[in-house]
Design an enzyme around this catalytic site. Structure first.
Site, PDB file in Angstrom:
ATOM      1  N   HIS A 169       6.495  -6.962   2.299  1.00 54.97           N
ATOM      2  CA  HIS A 169       7.411  -5.922   1.776  1.00 54.97           C
ATOM      3  C   HIS A 169       8.866  -6.146   2.210  1.00 54.97           C
ATOM      4  CE1 HIS A 169       4.203  -3.553   0.101  1.00 54.97           C
ATOM      5  NE2 HIS A 169       3.591  -3.401   1.258  1.00 54.97           N
ATOM      6  N   ASP A 205      -2.679  -8.849  -1.534  1.00 60.64           N
ATOM      7  CA  ASP A 205      -2.683  -7.565  -0.818  1.00 60.64           C
ATOM      8  C   ASP A 205      -2.794  -6.426  -1.841  1.00 60.64           C
ATOM      9  OD1 ASP A 205      -1.554  -6.359   2.075  1.00 60.64           O
ATOM     10  OD2 ASP A 205      -0.981  -5.113   0.359  1.00 60.64           O
ATOM     11  N   HIS A 207      -1.030  -3.843  -2.022  1.00 61.70           N
ATOM     12  CA  HIS A 207       0.306  -3.352  -2.395  1.00 61.70           C
ATOM     13  C   HIS A 207       1.151  -4.468  -2.994  1.00 61.70           C
ATOM     14  CE1 HIS A 207      -1.177  -0.821   1.002  1.00 61.70           C
ATOM     15  NE2 HIS A 207      -0.751   0.150   0.218  1.00 61.70           N
ATOM     16  N   ASP A 294      -6.628  -5.077   2.284  1.00 61.70           N
ATOM     17  CA  ASP A 294      -6.660  -3.648   1.946  1.00 61.70           C
ATOM     18  C   ASP A 294      -7.178  -3.407   0.524  1.00 61.70           C
ATOM     19  OD1 ASP A 294      -4.282  -4.843   1.156  1.00 61.70           O
ATOM     20  OD2 ASP A 294      -2.977  -3.409   2.196  1.00 61.70           O
TER      21      ASP A 294
HETATM   22  N1  Q9C Z   1       0.037   7.048   5.316  1.00 61.57           N
HETATM   23  C1  Q9C Z   1       1.043  -3.426   3.846  1.00 61.57           C
HETATM   24  O1  Q9C Z   1      -0.117  -3.371   3.456  1.00 61.57           O
HETATM   25  N2  Q9C Z   1       2.475   3.775   3.017  1.00 61.57           N
HETATM   26  N3  Q9C Z   1       1.853  -2.367   3.825  1.00 61.57           N
HETATM   27  C2  Q9C Z   1       1.148   4.214   3.288  1.00 61.57           C
HETATM   28  C3  Q9C Z   1      -0.191   6.048   4.290  1.00 61.57           C
HETATM   29  C4  Q9C Z   1       2.852   2.434   3.322  1.00 61.57           C
HETATM   30  C5  Q9C Z   1       1.385  -1.077   3.341  1.00 61.57           C
HETATM   31  C6  Q9C Z   1       1.077   5.675   3.535  1.00 61.57           C
HETATM   32  C7  Q9C Z   1       1.879   1.330   2.984  1.00 61.57           C
HETATM   33  C8  Q9C Z   1       2.423  -0.019   3.404  1.00 61.57           C
HETATM   34  C9  Q9C Z   1       1.578  -4.687   4.409  1.00 61.57           C
HETATM   35 ZN    ZN Z   2      -1.013  -3.687   1.689  1.00 60.40          ZN
END
Ligand code: Q9C
Ligand code: ZN
Length: 353
Positions: A169, A205, A207, A294
């Site tokens: 990110h 991933d 995301h 994930d």
């Molecule tokens: N409380 C990676 O997988 N927001 N980043 C999640 C949950 C951020 C994920 C909210 C997710 C970032 C590297």
């Molecule tokens: Zn992620």
């Protein structure tokens, strides 16, 4: 498969992240790495070592991907945060004010002297705590990515940068999504600089890999591909749509596969097959895989339904490209299962390679 492990990762251990108006416990915890390390050891999936990269070589690699003022900010952010208020030493740094883009008239060319405001110039969310050890951990993680690329350049078929905080990110001049330095982009650029004419980055991933996409968006020498939760409903929300295909010289060299929450194995594998064809069609000579686990059905913050038993075949499909490959560890928050899932994918790759 050679694994480069970040010896300083645990110095980055956020306490809480802002989520929908409250502070919640961090998902991105040191034990994630420990589970992966231990499972790779248990199955004897190749040697594990820390990276051996000199400071000057590392600084040069960081500067190939990130802006000078951003690197300067990161190197000093913690000390500046504590200087703002000595009591801050007990609190992770999170931003709470941002300059919206130029359309809103806020300026991005002046760096505020106020350390808390400065966080907002460089961060795009309030879910990415920064602390005393963040710079050291992120820097040593980038060294893992660089060492993994160097190993592949020296003839290894594959190498795994096992590090946290993750990286995909993080953009040229911004952090967020638990990421500070873009390890996958650093590896891809090192492969380019080491002589590979065309490098593909295939981000698996959950995301969207917004940072990596942004870093290479106007370039034709690095193809960026990402399979991820549809940004209409999923983080990072403001990038990752299918119509983002690159710009300028990079037009046609970015592709996204936004997939709905609930996507299971068959539909995910169909998208992967399209992405694999794109890598082959591009004529990539090396591959970087930002590896987030994930996508797993048990992930607490994600929405796909992949099973642990799916990952070996995914690894084998990546290996079938026949390319020198660097993996970087990204997301995966089902902490007790992340080791098995990562090892399943990497072992599947190794057996098919
Ligand atoms: N409380 C990676 O997988 N927001 N980043 C999640 C949950 C951020 C994920 C909210 C997710 C970032 C590297
Ligand atoms: Zn992620």
């Amino acid at each position: 498969m050679l694994t480069l492990i970040n010896p300083h990762h645990a110095e980055h251990a956020g306490r809480q992240e802002m989520f929908r108006g409250r502070l919640v416990d961090c998902h991105e915890v040191p034990d994630r790495l420990h589970y992966v390390r231990d499972e790779l050891q248990r199955r004897a999936i190749g040697p594990q070592r820390p990276p051996e990269v000199g400071d000057a070589v590392l600084d040069a690699a960081l500067a190939r991907v990130h802006e000078p003022r951003y690197l300067h900010f990161l190197a000093n952010a913690w000390d500046d945060w504590v200087a703002l208020d000595p009591a801050n030493a007990q609190r992770d740094a999170l931003p709470s004010v941002w300059p919206l883009p130029q359309a809103h008239a806020f300026r991005h060319d002046r760096v505020p002297l106020n350390a808390a405001a400065r966080l907002g110039l460089f961060a795009f969310d309030s879910g990415t705590p920064l602390m005393a050890g963040t710079w050291r951990a992120a820097r040593a993680g980038a060294a893992c990515a660089l060492a993994a690329a160097q190993a592949v350049l020296a003839g290894e078929r594959s190498a795994f940068a096992l590090t946290r905080p993750p990286g995909h990110h993080a953009g040229p001049g911004f952090y967020g999504g638990y990421c500070f330095l873009n390890n996958a982009a650093i590896a891809a650029q090192a492969l380019r600089d080491g002589g590979h004419a065309r490098v593909a980055v295939l981000d698996v991933d959950y995301h969207h890999g917004n940072g990596t996409q942004t870093i290479f968006y106007e370039r034709a020498d690095v193809l960026t591909l990402s399979l991820h939760g549809d940004p209409h409903t999923e983080y990072p929300f403001f990038l990752g749509h299918a119509d983002e295909t690159g710009a300028g010289a990079g037009e046609g060299f970015n592709r996204n596969w936004p997939l709905p929450r609930g996507t299971g194995t068959a539909a995910w594998r169909a998208a992967l097959d399209e992405a694999l064809q794109a890598v082959a069609g591009f004529g990539a000579t090396a591959l970087v895989v930002p590896l987030g686990l994930d996508t797993y059905e048990g992930d607490p913050i994600s929405g796909f339904e992949l099973r642990s038993g799916d990952y070996p075949a995914i690894g084998a499909a990546l290996a079938a490209l026949g390319l020198p490959t660097v993996f970087t560890f990204e997301g995966g928050y089902a902490v007790a299962e992340v080791g098995v899932n990562a090892a399943n994918l990497l072992e599947g790759f190794e057996r098919a390679a």
